[in-house]
Design a protein around this motif. Sequence first.
Motif, PDB file in Angstrom:
ATOM      1  N   PHE A  36       0.840  -1.189   0.000  1.00  0.00           N
ATOM      2  CA  PHE A  36       0.000   0.000   0.000  1.00  0.00           C
ATOM      3  C   PHE A  36       0.877   1.241   0.000  1.00  0.00           C
ATOM      4  CE2 PHE A  36      -2.317   3.368   2.214  1.00  0.00           C
ATOM      5  CZ  PHE A  36      -3.500   3.394   1.503  1.00  0.00           C
ATOM      6  N   ASN A  37       0.450   2.235  -0.812  1.00  0.00           N
ATOM      7  CA  ASN A  37       1.209   3.484  -0.874  1.00  0.00           C
ATOM      8  C   ASN A  37       0.227   4.616  -1.148  1.00  0.00           C
ATOM      9  OD1 ASN A  37       2.622   5.688  -2.575  1.00  0.00           O
ATOM     10  ND2 ASN A  37       4.326   4.613  -1.602  1.00  0.00           N
ATOM     11  N   TYR A  38       0.333   5.717  -0.366  1.00  0.00           N
ATOM     12  CA  TYR A  38      -0.551   6.856  -0.591  1.00  0.00           C
ATOM     13  C   TYR A  38       0.089   8.123  -0.024  1.00  0.00           C
ATOM     14  CZ  TYR A  38      -4.859   9.580  -0.907  1.00  0.00           C
ATOM     15  OH  TYR A  38      -5.797  10.518  -1.215  1.00  0.00           O
ATOM     16  N   PRO A  39       0.419   9.117  -0.903  1.00  0.00           N
ATOM     17  CA  PRO A  39       0.979  10.392  -0.399  1.00  0.00           C
ATOM     18  C   PRO A  39      -0.063  11.128   0.446  1.00  0.00           C
ATOM     19  CG  PRO A  39       1.326  10.141  -2.778  1.00  0.00           C
ATOM     20  CD  PRO A  39       0.372   9.070  -2.365  1.00  0.00           C
ATOM     21  N   LEU A  40       0.384  11.765   1.507  1.00  0.00           N
ATOM     22  CA  LEU A  40      -0.551  12.405   2.422  1.00  0.00           C
ATOM     23  C   LEU A  40      -1.081  13.737   1.898  1.00  0.00           C
ATOM     24  CD1 LEU A  40       1.137  11.646   5.858  1.00  0.00           C
ATOM     25  CD2 LEU A  40      -0.753  10.458   4.742  1.00  0.00           C
ATOM     26  N   PHE A  41      -0.264  14.491   1.162  1.00  0.00           N
ATOM     27  CA  PHE A  41      -0.687  15.818   0.716  1.00  0.00           C
ATOM     28  C   PHE A  41      -1.052  15.871  -0.775  1.00  0.00           C
ATOM     29  CE2 PHE A  41       2.236  16.690   4.297  1.00  0.00           C
ATOM     30  CZ  PHE A  41       1.311  17.233   5.161  1.00  0.00           C
ATOM     31  N   LEU A  42      -0.539  14.981  -1.577  1.00  0.00           N
ATOM     32  CA  LEU A  42      -0.856  14.904  -3.011  1.00  0.00           C
ATOM     33  C   LEU A  42      -0.582  16.221  -3.750  1.00  0.00           C
ATOM     34  CD1 LEU A  42      -4.287  13.032  -2.796  1.00  0.00           C
ATOM     35  CD2 LEU A  42      -2.112  12.056  -3.550  1.00  0.00           C
ATOM     36  N   ARG A  43       0.454  16.927  -3.305  1.00  0.00           N
ATOM     37  CA  ARG A  43       0.715  18.219  -3.943  1.00  0.00           C
ATOM     38  C   ARG A  43       1.151  18.069  -5.401  1.00  0.00           C
ATOM     39  NH1 ARG A  43       3.940  21.190   0.939  1.00  0.00           N
ATOM     40  NH2 ARG A  43       4.894  19.117   1.033  1.00  0.00           N
ATOM     41  N   GLN A  44       2.013  17.112  -5.701  1.00  0.00           N
ATOM     42  CA  GLN A  44       2.443  16.904  -7.081  1.00  0.00           C
ATOM     43  C   GLN A  44       1.272  16.498  -7.964  1.00  0.00           C
ATOM     44  OE1 GLN A  44       5.610  14.022  -6.925  1.00  0.00           O
ATOM     45  NE2 GLN A  44       7.189  15.587  -6.636  1.00  0.00           N
ATOM     46  N   GLU A  45       0.455  15.603  -7.458  1.00  0.00           N
ATOM     47  CA  GLU A  45      -0.666  15.086  -8.244  1.00  0.00           C
ATOM     48  C   GLU A  45      -1.697  16.183  -8.527  1.00  0.00           C
ATOM     49  OE1 GLU A  45       0.620  13.764  -5.595  1.00  0.00           O
ATOM     50  OE2 GLU A  45       1.498  11.887  -6.335  1.00  0.00           O
ATOM     51  N   ARG A  46      -2.028  16.984  -7.500  1.00  0.00           N
ATOM     52  CA  ARG A  46      -3.006  18.049  -7.698  1.00  0.00           C
ATOM     53  C   ARG A  46      -2.455  19.141  -8.607  1.00  0.00           C
ATOM     54  NH1 ARG A  46      -3.690  20.669  -3.356  1.00  0.00           N
ATOM     55  NH2 ARG A  46      -2.405  19.551  -1.847  1.00  0.00           N
ATOM     56  N   ALA A  47      -1.158  19.437  -8.494  1.00  0.00           N
ATOM     57  CA  ALA A  47      -0.540  20.443  -9.363  1.00  0.00           C
ATOM     58  C   ALA A  47      -0.538  19.975 -10.818  1.00  0.00           C
ATOM     59  CB  ALA A  47       0.891  20.727  -8.902  1.00  0.00           C
ATOM     60  N   ALA A  48      -0.269  18.697 -11.038  1.00  0.00           N
ATOM     61  CA  ALA A  48      -0.282  18.163 -12.405  1.00  0.00           C
ATOM     62  C   ALA A  48      -1.661  18.288 -13.029  1.00  0.00           C
ATOM     63  CB  ALA A  48       0.177  16.711 -12.400  1.00  0.00           C
ATOM     64  N   LEU A  49      -2.709  18.023 -12.242  1.00  0.00           N
ATOM     65  CA  LEU A  49      -4.072  18.173 -12.746  1.00  0.00           C
ATOM     66  C   LEU A  49      -4.398  19.628 -13.063  1.00  0.00           C
ATOM     67  CD1 LEU A  49      -6.210  15.738 -10.555  1.00  0.00           C
ATOM     68  CD2 LEU A  49      -6.035  15.745 -13.045  1.00  0.00           C
ATOM     69  N   GLU A  50      -3.918  20.533 -12.234  1.00  0.00           N
ATOM     70  CA  GLU A  50      -4.183  21.955 -12.474  1.00  0.00           C
ATOM     71  C   GLU A  50      -3.482  22.433 -13.748  1.00  0.00           C
ATOM     72  OE1 GLU A  50      -6.098  25.513 -11.643  1.00  0.00           O
ATOM     73  OE2 GLU A  50      -6.305  23.542 -10.676  1.00  0.00           O
ATOM     74  N   ILE A  51      -2.243  22.001 -13.941  1.00  0.00           N
ATOM     75  CA  ILE A  51      -1.507  22.360 -15.160  1.00  0.00           C
ATOM     76  C   ILE A  51      -2.217  21.802 -16.390  1.00  0.00           C
ATOM     77  CG2 ILE A  51       0.650  21.993 -16.424  1.00  0.00           C
ATOM     78  CD1 ILE A  51       2.096  22.056 -13.709  1.00  0.00           C
ATOM     79  N   ASN A  52      -2.701  20.583 -16.257  1.00  0.00           N
ATOM     80  CA  ASN A  52      -3.426  19.973 -17.374  1.00  0.00           C
ATOM     81  C   ASN A  52      -4.686  20.774 -17.706  1.00  0.00           C
ATOM     82  OD1 ASN A  52      -5.785  17.963 -18.184  1.00  0.00           O
ATOM     83  ND2 ASN A  52      -3.888  17.049 -18.913  1.00  0.00           N
ATOM     84  N   LYS A  53      -5.391  21.225 -16.686  1.00  0.00           N
ATOM     85  CA  LYS A  53      -6.613  22.000 -16.906  1.00  0.00           C
ATOM     86  C   LYS A  53      -6.299  23.318 -17.601  1.00  0.00           C
ATOM     87  CE  LYS A  53      -8.639  23.722 -13.286  1.00  0.00           C
ATOM     88  NZ  LYS A  53      -9.438  23.818 -12.043  1.00  0.00           N
ATOM     89  N   VAL A  54      -5.214  23.960 -17.184  1.00  0.00           N
ATOM     90  CA  VAL A  54      -4.817  25.232 -17.820  1.00  0.00           C
ATOM     91  C   VAL A  54      -4.478  25.005 -19.291  1.00  0.00           C
ATOM     92  CG1 VAL A  54      -3.036  27.018 -17.860  1.00  0.00           C
ATOM     93  CG2 VAL A  54      -4.022  26.300 -15.682  1.00  0.00           C
ATOM     94  N   LYS A  55      -3.766  23.927 -19.588  1.00  0.00           N
ATOM     95  CA  LYS A  55      -3.425  23.628 -20.978  1.00  0.00           C
ATOM     96  C   LYS A  55      -4.671  23.371 -21.820  1.00  0.00           C
ATOM     97  CE  LYS A  55       1.199  21.678 -20.182  1.00  0.00           C
ATOM     98  NZ  LYS A  55       2.039  20.459 -20.265  1.00  0.00           N
ATOM     99  N   MET A  56      -5.649  22.695 -21.230  1.00  0.00           N
ATOM    100  CA  MET A  56      -6.892  22.437 -21.964  1.00  0.00           C
ATOM    101  C   MET A  56      -7.645  23.724 -22.228  1.00  0.00           C
ATOM    102  SD  MET A  56      -8.301  18.837 -20.321  1.00  0.00           S
ATOM    103  CE  MET A  56      -9.523  18.620 -21.620  1.00  0.00           C
ATOM    104  N   TRP A  57      -7.696  24.623 -21.259  1.00  0.00           N
ATOM    105  CA  TRP A  57      -8.348  25.914 -21.471  1.00  0.00           C
ATOM    106  C   TRP A  57      -7.642  26.698 -22.573  1.00  0.00           C
ATOM    107  CZ3 TRP A  57      -9.046  27.669 -15.647  1.00  0.00           C
ATOM    108  CH2 TRP A  57     -10.165  27.000 -15.115  1.00  0.00           C
ATOM    109  N   ASP A  58      -6.320  26.742 -22.473  1.00  0.00           N
ATOM    110  CA  ASP A  58      -5.549  27.494 -23.463  1.00  0.00           C
ATOM    111  C   ASP A  58      -5.769  26.930 -24.871  1.00  0.00           C
ATOM    112  OD1 ASP A  58      -3.297  29.450 -24.132  1.00  0.00           O
ATOM    113  OD2 ASP A  58      -2.436  27.567 -24.846  1.00  0.00           O
ATOM    114  N   THR A  59      -5.755  25.605 -25.000  1.00  0.00           N
ATOM    115  CA  THR A  59      -5.962  24.978 -26.311  1.00  0.00           C
ATOM    116  C   THR A  59      -7.365  25.254 -26.832  1.00  0.00           C
ATOM    117  OG1 THR A  59      -4.424  23.213 -25.693  1.00  0.00           O
ATOM    118  CG2 THR A  59      -5.859  22.802 -27.576  1.00  0.00           C
ATOM    119  N   ASP A  60      -8.342  25.222 -25.942  1.00  0.00           N
ATOM    120  CA  ASP A  60      -9.718  25.494 -26.369  1.00  0.00           C
ATOM    121  C   ASP A  60      -9.877  26.943 -26.819  1.00  0.00           C
ATOM    122  OD1 ASP A  60     -12.519  24.614 -26.645  1.00  0.00           O
ATOM    123  OD2 ASP A  60     -12.878  26.067 -25.041  1.00  0.00           O
ATOM    124  N   PHE A  61      -9.222  27.876 -26.106  1.00  0.00           N
ATOM    125  CA  PHE A  61      -9.272  29.277 -26.538  1.00  0.00           C
ATOM    126  C   PHE A  61      -8.653  29.433 -27.929  1.00  0.00           C
ATOM    127  CE2 PHE A  61      -9.206  30.596 -21.825  1.00  0.00           C
ATOM    128  CZ  PHE A  61     -10.595  30.616 -21.792  1.00  0.00           C
TER     129      PHE A  61
END
Length: 466
Positions: free
Chosen positions: A340-365
């Motif tokens: 079993f493995n689970y990061p407690l804060f998930l900062r890298q994972e949440r940041a990666a999702l946010e960057i992905n969302k920004v890229k999708m917005w930019d591409t859609d614009f």
Amino acid sequence: MMTRIFFVITILCGALYKTNAQSVQFTPDEFLQTIRMHHPVVKQTNLLIVSADAALQSARGAFDPYIESAAMQKEYADKLYYRQWNTNLYIPVWGGIDMYLGHMQNSGDFLNPSENIPDEGLLKAGVKMDVIQSFWNNRRQIDIAQAKLLQSANSNEQLLQLNNLFYEAMTDYIKWAQQYAIMNMQQDFIEAARIRYESTRQLHLQGDIAAIDTLEAFMQLQDRTTAFNEAFIQYVYAINKVNSYLWSPETAPLRLREDQVPVPLDSIALFIPEPALPDWMNHPEVMSYNFMLQSLSLERKMQQQYLLPKLSVHYNILQPPSVSIFNTLDPSNYQFGLQFNYPLFLRQERAALEINKVKMWDTDFQRQITVNELSLKSVVLDSETEILRQQQELYRALYNNAEVLLQAEEAKLLMGESSLFLVNNRELYLLNSGNKQITAEAKYLQTITRQLYVYGDLFNRLVGNN
């Protein structure tokens, strides 16, 4: 009186001179097919397809079965501490599951008690998998989906590059045909001016006309000569542009033969697109952004899995080699494990999702901006095409009227009611009208070409179905 009539008839007969040199027309279809077959850019675009196919093959390689074998031995002070040999055949399957079949054999005086097994070893068969994080979406599945998407994206990119190449090529061919028509017209008028000058000089030597008429005729010849020289320079530029598209099957540069000429402008037939394209979302430029968004969406699915805990499970049944694993399976002989493995804060994972969302917005614009730009260009080009069609008809009528005026002025000269100066002015107006008519025809064809290019349908319309 007879001498004057001979002079006027000579002027009329030399109005438009046509060369008798034999020439071979190099048609737009031949030109474009030569580019399609041998141009380096076309061959480069084919590499996009080869590259995408290789990427898909590489991604599918993640599901290739593989053998893994490990051997360890320790011997010290004449004692065999341990000898371990573990061989497995892994078969990756969908859903992040690995099935495996293996054999392990351990021996020695100081083995870990948990590793004591029969001397003949044990056969094992089982599975290992991540039951939470990588069960529905895992890297192997995403990579294959990305590779398949790359095939479509590269095919679209190939069409974009071919549209660019054939737009430039067709535009330059039309320019070549335009400059060839202007040069021929200038050649006709320069020949007419030469005949007039020779006739005027002869009549002056006979004492029938004044020397000032000879000077005027010579100035006409000079003016026509400078105009022809300028047209010839532009023709050389145009033919060299066309030559830059010609390549041999061995990818060696080719040059047009001296006897090859373009077809007349009025014989170049181009498909005139409909005034409106119903769905800009299928345009190759817009499709490029669609593929980017699909790729980002696939990556987002993988990144969302990283927010889940990682619970790896492996289970395998153990069986001595002397007993057929296919006939007798004892579930009580097994090996089982959890991790079993689970990061407690998930900062890298949440940041990666946010960057992905920004890229999708930019591409859609960017996609929305592109759709709007293409739509506006199409509206302008629709209007421009119609106006140029009307302009073409007006210039054609203007040239015909100028030709009538010249003929009328020549008739008046024959009756002694006009002069060489007035005939020259009428002819100069006819020459300018001819230039405008040729330019209007070329601009009309270039605008249709640009229309097809903006609609993203140029390559398919020109050569795609041939």
